[in-house]
Design a protein around this motif. Structure first.
Motif, PDB file in Angstrom:
ATOM      1  N   GLY A  45      -5.386 -35.939  40.097  1.00 38.67           N
ATOM      2  CA  GLY A  45      -4.208 -35.944  39.238  1.00 38.67           C
ATOM      3  C   GLY A  45      -3.622 -37.326  39.004  1.00 38.67           C
ATOM      4  O   GLY A  45      -2.555 -37.449  38.411  1.00 38.67           O
TER       5      GLY A  45
ATOM      6  N   LYS B  95      -7.418 -40.378  36.365  1.00 37.53           N
ATOM      7  CA  LYS B  95      -8.789 -40.888  36.175  1.00 37.53           C
ATOM      8  C   LYS B  95      -9.386 -40.354  34.878  1.00 37.53           C
ATOM      9  O   LYS B  95      -9.926 -41.110  34.072  1.00 37.53           O
ATOM     10  CB  LYS B  95      -9.683 -40.480  37.364  1.00 37.53           C
ATOM     11  N   SER B  96      -9.272 -39.036  34.694  1.00 37.68           N
ATOM     12  CA  SER B  96      -9.821 -38.452  33.470  1.00 37.68           C
ATOM     13  C   SER B  96      -9.077 -38.962  32.244  1.00 37.68           C
ATOM     14  O   SER B  96      -9.675 -39.177  31.191  1.00 37.68           O
ATOM     15  CB  SER B  96      -9.733 -36.934  33.530  1.00 37.68           C
ATOM     16  N   THR B  97      -7.774 -39.153  32.392  1.00 37.97           N
ATOM     17  CA  THR B  97      -6.984 -39.656  31.269  1.00 37.97           C
ATOM     18  C   THR B  97      -7.492 -41.035  30.843  1.00 37.97           C
ATOM     19  O   THR B  97      -7.648 -41.302  29.639  1.00 37.97           O
ATOM     20  CB  THR B  97      -5.505 -39.740  31.684  1.00 37.97           C
TER      21      THR B  97
HETATM   22  N1  LIG Z   1      -3.562 -32.170  28.300  1.00 41.09           N
HETATM   23  C1  LIG Z   1      -2.627 -32.411  29.244  1.00 41.09           C
HETATM   24  N2  LIG Z   1      -1.369 -31.946  29.063  1.00 41.09           N
HETATM   25  C2  LIG Z   1      -0.423 -32.192  30.002  1.00 41.09           C
HETATM   26  N3  LIG Z   1      -0.617 -32.890  31.122  1.00 41.09           N
HETATM   27  C3  LIG Z   1      -1.855 -33.360  31.358  1.00 41.09           C
HETATM   28  C4  LIG Z   1      -2.921 -33.146  30.423  1.00 41.09           C
HETATM   29  N4  LIG Z   1      -4.040 -33.730  30.910  1.00 41.09           N
HETATM   30  C5  LIG Z   1      -3.685 -34.280  32.098  1.00 41.09           C
HETATM   31  N5  LIG Z   1      -2.371 -34.064  32.373  1.00 41.09           N
HETATM   32  C6  LIG Z   1      -1.657 -34.540  33.536  1.00 41.09           C
HETATM   33  O1  LIG Z   1      -1.915 -35.907  33.699  1.00 41.09           O
HETATM   34  C7  LIG Z   1      -2.130 -36.209  35.055  1.00 41.09           C
HETATM   35  C8  LIG Z   1      -3.472 -36.904  35.227  1.00 41.09           C
HETATM   36  O2  LIG Z   1      -4.517 -35.993  34.915  1.00 41.09           O
HETATM   37  P1  LIG Z   1      -6.042 -36.389  35.032  1.00 41.09           P
HETATM   38  O3  LIG Z   1      -6.255 -37.662  34.310  1.00 41.09           O
HETATM   39  O4  LIG Z   1      -6.830 -35.232  34.590  1.00 41.09           O
HETATM   40  O5  LIG Z   1      -6.208 -36.605  36.606  1.00 41.09           O
HETATM   41  P2  LIG Z   1      -7.525 -36.852  37.451  1.00 41.09           P
HETATM   42  O6  LIG Z   1      -7.335 -38.182  38.100  1.00 41.09           O
HETATM   43  O7  LIG Z   1      -7.576 -35.792  38.478  1.00 41.09           O
HETATM   44  O8  LIG Z   1      -8.692 -36.824  36.543  1.00 41.09           O
HETATM   45  C9  LIG Z   1      -2.040 -34.914  35.836  1.00 41.09           C
HETATM   46  O9  LIG Z   1      -0.764 -34.875  36.453  1.00 41.09           O
HETATM   47  C10 LIG Z   1      -2.148 -33.856  34.784  1.00 41.09           C
HETATM   48  O10 LIG Z   1      -1.346 -32.767  35.117  1.00 41.09           O
END
Ligand SMILES: Nc1ncnc2c1ncn2[C@@H]1O[C@H](COP(=O)(O)OP(=O)(O)O)[C@@H](O)[C@H]1O
Ligand SMILES: [Mg+2]
Lengths: 304, 237
Positions: free
Chosen positions: B49, B52-54
């Motif tokens: 969270g 990373k994916s973002t």
């Molecule tokens: N489409 C979305 N809408 C709302 N919040 C999001 C969305 N995608 C990710 N988030 C939030 O952004 C944060 C980072 O998510 P993400 O990048 O998926 O984390 P990770 O590091 O696990 O890949 C998390 O708190 C998640 O809840």
């Protein structure tokens, strides 16, 4: 007897060293001494199968054949009054006569043509509208509302208006069928399209697919299961509409032939007409299902 | 080729400056700076969270509807491998690999890519006929057949069992050695990051919190301890 069985199961349960039938932690295991153990065929734990099992050939014919058999038996034993329902053999000989003088083929051809044309136009209109309204917000706001309204109006209620507009010729008949066909095609294709996983859209984007490529490789195949569901409703609907338009005002077709028979009290021709409709419905449904199985062979479903 | 691990200047394949992304009022990325040199393998670690994916989706250009700012420079040819293999179920294995390729020899290239990941002979199979590891190998073939300059992978082995994962590590290593794309691998597995990457970065509170060289010249156990520490795991060993 019981003691032998108990001992045998104890032998099976004893730990057996792999590839070595010798002494193992003090337990002597000699499987070749127990024929029940060595000659035992591939024993598998049986778990309950929840699916319907393998598909069998001609499975679809069994139900209808049973129904016909019932009819034959009921007529032969006199349980069924021929004035209520003609005997099967009378219907067969009537069919022979009507084929011999060409009336059956003639009426069948015109009926099939009406249903085929209506089905064709309905499929095209329904599928195109579904893609337009499924892929663009503008399309959806323009198309979806009117289709939902059309859906709420029974197709047959439109017939008086269509007669006023187009008269009672072929156009009106084909149009009535088209209007009945396009709604289920639209609804199911649209639902299938909207149900496509967004992750595939993202994939297409990341691969740089063109709009046409996206439509052809992702949208259309993804919406195909919905389309086929709609097609099965549509085919049934086409025959229903056909019966109605042919019995209300027509001078040809199977429905007209039956309507004429009613005025002369010819039960055998009425029953023959029903049988023809039944066979046509069964054949067309089988054709759609065959097509569906070929086109959706990538799916892993209960249908098999 | 001179690999510039610091990755500043014109020699970098990827350059990110002050990247900010937020969902609603909460900031997810609060000014990320990142450079990746051509052919460099970077692993991105961070608690679940943390964004990373973002970050990866921003690099892939898949975040049109996310609010934010910053400068992102990536090469023209970018391929993405997702955690799920994301194969189209209605397309054959080969069809999936060549999806979107427009050149006339796409099929031949697709077959070669499948041979590279050890799946010759499975071209006509449906995706559901493959195991999870095989599906992910098809996804790798699909991303590499495009000869990307940058390969983005978001926990690509996260759903695989430990043994399959080790095999996939070896395969990815070979493929990257053969094709030499720059790689950004998101993972939650510290050991995976250390064995595969030239450089490991840790994302925390929306910024790059730690950055370490990895590879054969580095003492793995001390790097492992340091990374686990940074991730807030106090290893017993
Ligand atoms: N489409 C979305 N809408 C709302 N919040 C999001 C969305 N995608 C990710 N988030 C939030 O952004 C944060 C980072 O998510 P993400 O990048 O998926 O984390 P990770 O590091 O696990 O890949 C998390 O708190 C998640 O809840
Ligand atoms: Mg993630």
């Amino acid at each position: 007897m019981t003691t032998t069985a108990a001992r045998r199961s104890a032998t099976i349960a004893a730990p057996r060293p792999k590839g070595d039938a010798g002494t193992h932690q003090g337990v002597v295991v000699e499987p070749h001494l127990d024929p029940a153990l060595t000659s035992r065929p591939d024993v598998r734990p049986t778990s309950r199968r929840l699916g319907p099992g393998k598909r069998r050939r001609f499975a679809g014919v069994v139900g209808p054949a049973a129904l016909i058999l019932l009819w034959v038996v009921a007529s032969a034993t006199g349980l069924l009054d021929p004035r209520i329902l003609s005997e099967p053999w009378t219907v067969v000989s009537t069919a022979g006569e009507l084929i011999a003088d060409g009336r059956l083929q003639e009426n069948l051809a015109i009926s099939a043509q009406r249903a085929g044309l209506g089905l064709f136009f309905g499929i095209v209109v329904g599928a195109v509208l579904a893609v337009l309204s499924g892929l663009s917000r503008v399309g959806e706001s323009l198309i979806d509302g009117p289709v939902q309204i059309k859906r709420a109006i029974p197709g047959l209620a439109l017939i008086p208006l269509l007669i006023l507009w187009f008269g009672i010729d072929e156009t009106m008949k084909v149009l009535t069928i088209t209007l009945g066909v396009f709604v289920p095609i639209y609804l199911q294709t649209h639902a299938g399209l909207r149900g496509i996983d967004l992750r595939y859209v993202e994939l297409a984007q990341s691969l740089g697919l063109s709009r046409a490529g996206f439509l052809r490789r992702v949208v259309l195949p993804g919406a195909l299961p919905g389309f086929f569901l709609g097609l099965r409703f549509a085919v049934t609907g086409a025959w229903v509409s056909l019966v109605v338009v042919e019995q209300i005002n027509s001078t040809s077709g199977i429905g007209y032939m039956m309507e004429l028979a009613r005025t002369y009290g010819q039960t055998n021709i009425i029953v023959l007409g029903l049988a023809v409709y039944g066979v046509l419905g069964l054949l067309s449904d089988a054709a759609v299902r065959l097509l569906e199985r070929k086109a959706l062979s990538w799916q892993r479903t209960l249908a098999g | 080729m001179a690999t510039n691990a610091g990755g500043l200047g014109p020699s970098s394949e990827v350059s990110v400056r002050n990247l900010i992304r937020s969902f609603g009022p909460k900031g997810v990325l609060n000014g990320v700076d990142l450079d990746i040199a051509p052919g460099e393998f970077v692993a991105l670690l961070g608690p679940s969270g943390c964004g990373k994916s973002t970050l990866l989706r921003a690099l892939a250009g898949l975040d049109h509807d996310v609010r934010g700012s910053g400068v992102v420079k990536v090469p023209e040819q970018v391929s993405v491998v997702f955690q799920d293999s994301r194969l189209l179920p209605w397309d054959t294995v080969l069809g999936n690999v060549t999806l979107g390729l427009r050149d006339h020899d796409a099929d031949a290239r697709g077959r070669r890519a499948l041979a590279e990941v050890g799946l010759s002979g499975r071209e006509k199979a449906w995706p559901h006929e493959l195991s999870g590891g095989e599906q992910q190998r098809v996804a790798l073939a699909r991303s590499l057949v495009r000869e990307p300059k940058l390969l983005l992978a978001d926990e690509p082995f996260g759903a695989l069992d430990a043994l399959t994962r080790l095999k996939m590590h070896a395969l990815l290593k070979d493929l990257v050695a053969a094709h030499r794309p720059a790689v950004l691998l998101v993972t939650h597995d510290v050991d995976e990051a250390i064995t595969l990457a030239d450089r490991v970065i840790v994302l925390q509170d929306g910024r790059v919190a730690l950055e370490r060289k990895a590879g054969s010249a580095v003492d793995h156990s001390s790097l492992r301890g340091e990374l686990l520490e940074a991730l807030g795991v106090h290893a017993a060993a």
